[in-house]
Write an enzyme that holds these catalytic residues in place. Structure first.
Site, PDB file in Angstrom:
ATOM      1  NE  ARG A 222      28.065 -34.342  43.744  1.00 46.04           N
ATOM      2  CZ  ARG A 222      27.109 -34.722  42.597  1.00 46.04           C
ATOM      3  NH1 ARG A 222      27.942 -34.891  41.472  1.00 46.04           N
ATOM      4  NH2 ARG A 222      25.798 -34.340  42.858  1.00 46.04           N
ATOM      5  CD  GLU A 251      32.302 -29.250  40.813  1.00 49.19           C
ATOM      6  OE1 GLU A 251      30.896 -28.963  40.578  1.00 49.19           O
ATOM      7  OE2 GLU A 251      32.501 -30.771  40.593  1.00 49.19           O
ATOM      8  CG  HIS A 270      29.641 -31.173  37.585  1.00 48.13           C
ATOM      9  ND1 HIS A 270      29.435 -31.059  39.189  1.00 48.13           N
ATOM     10  CD2 HIS A 270      28.596 -32.327  37.574  1.00 48.13           C
ATOM     11  CE1 HIS A 270      28.935 -32.184  39.656  1.00 48.13           C
ATOM     12  NE2 HIS A 270      28.234 -32.645  38.804  1.00 48.13           N
TER      13      HIS A 270
HETATM   14  C1  DGY Z   1      24.150 -35.380  39.488  1.00 42.26           C
HETATM   15  O1  DGY Z   1      22.942 -35.465  39.005  1.00 42.26           O
HETATM   16  O2  DGY Z   1      24.335 -35.488  40.679  1.00 42.26           O
HETATM   17  C2  DGY Z   1      25.247 -34.722  38.788  1.00 42.26           C
HETATM   18  O3  DGY Z   1      26.244 -34.453  39.080  1.00 42.26           O
HETATM   19  C3  DGY Z   1      24.694 -33.418  37.884  1.00 42.26           C
HETATM   20  O4  DGY Z   1      23.933 -34.027  37.090  1.00 42.26           O
END
Ligand code: DGY
Length: 311
Positions: A222, A251, A270
């Site tokens: 993240r 983002e 992402h």
């Molecule tokens: C998640 O699943 O948390 C990812 O960041 C997106 O697939």
């Protein structure tokens, strides 16, 4: 969607961008279930507007977009999609690591711009991956899967986590170090921890001071785990060598963000779990979590199983 429609009525937001907040708040008034994406903030305000809500099924393994405490208090089950994206995300973390080490994106840009004039012994020299030291921050499912790939490349493996993983230490030959030492000893650092109050800006100016000037930082977890402006300074002033980010704060990262003025960074939008097979599996799990929650049953992948007892 076929699976969901076979069980209940569902309204689908078809927009390319997430629904505006006020639209989302209006639409949840009468729903019993919500299938959310990580771009939807599911907080106390939303839950207050949705008195019938029984289940929130997040189509992601991460769930920092949802206030789990508030959901549990109200007896709202939350589901996520762990497991199925582990290998795909680990593949991508390794993709970024290798692309950064061997300057793949810079090479491609140079060729397209007509800059490939000759073979030269000093052109686009990168870093070796084999034999280098990899520091993994967060040795959960994805971190451990990255470690397995790195082992195949003959890397020395280090990790930092809040809990020691003795079994994995033996299985993978990976060594536990405190964060500061890991930062100092690693050639490559890859982040695989959840975003929580404790991990917010875990990597900032102080941490960049500890890293090698050649180090490569990879993030597929993240964005807010890294302090972006501190990263900008560290990359600009040569405190670290390179960054490869699939996640950013904010983002999407605006095209005029200072980070994008630098050459020693790769940013992708992402997409670490974005393979056809994995996204299909994530969608199917999200559907099953939603349906179980609507039935008042435990979802196959609950985040807060204790919510069921609150009903
Ligand atoms: C998640 O699943 O948390 C990812 O960041 C997106 O697939």
């Amino acid at each position: 969607m076929d699976r969901i429609h076979s069980f209940c009525d569902a309204e689908v937001w078809e927009g390319e961008l997430p629904p505006p907040r006020e639209v989302l708040l209006e639409k949840v008034r009468n729903v019993e279930g919500l299938l959310s994406l990580l771009t939807d903030k599911v907080d106390a305000e939303l839950m207050d507007k949705a008195p019938k809500l029984k289940v929130v099924s997040n189509c992601a393994v991460g769930f920092d977009n949802i206030d789990i405490h508030e959901a549990t208090k109200r007896g709202i089950l939350v589901g996520n999609t762990p497991g199925v994206l582990t290998d795909t995300t680990a593949d991508f973390a390794f993709t970024l690591l290798m692309a950064a080490a061997r300057r793949v994106v810079e090479g491609d840009k140079q060729v397209r711009a007509g800059g490939w004039k000759t073979w030269g012994p000093m052109i686009l020299l990168g870093q070796d991956i084999h034999g280098a030291t990899l520091g993994i921050i967060g040795l959960g499912r994805i971190g451990a899967t990255v470690a397995r790939r790195a082992k195949g490349f003959g890397m020395r493996l280090l990790y930092y986590d809040v809990v020691r993983q003795k079994k994995l230490e033996d299985e993978l030959g990976i060594q536990y170090l405190e964060l500061e030492r890991l930062l100092a000893e690693s050639d490559f650092i890859t982040i695989h921890t959840n975003l929580t109050a404790e991990t917010h800006h875990l990597i900032g100016a102080k941490q960049f001071e500890k890293m090698k000037r050649t180090s490569v930082l990879v993030n597929t977890s993240r964005g807010p785990i890294i302090d972006n402006m501190a990263l900008y300074e560290a990359l600009r002033n040569g405190k670290i060598g390179f960054a490869a980010l699939d996640v950013t704060e904010p983002e999407p990262l605006p095209a005029n963000h200072p980070l994008l003025t630098l050459d020693n960074i790769i940013v992708t939008p992402h997409i670490a779990s974005a393979s056809v097979v994995t996204r299909t599996k994530m969608g199917l799990i999200a559907a099953e979590n939603l349906i179980a929650g609507l039935k008042g049953e435990m979802p196959p992948n609950p985040v807060n199983p204790e919510a069921l007892k609150k009903r």
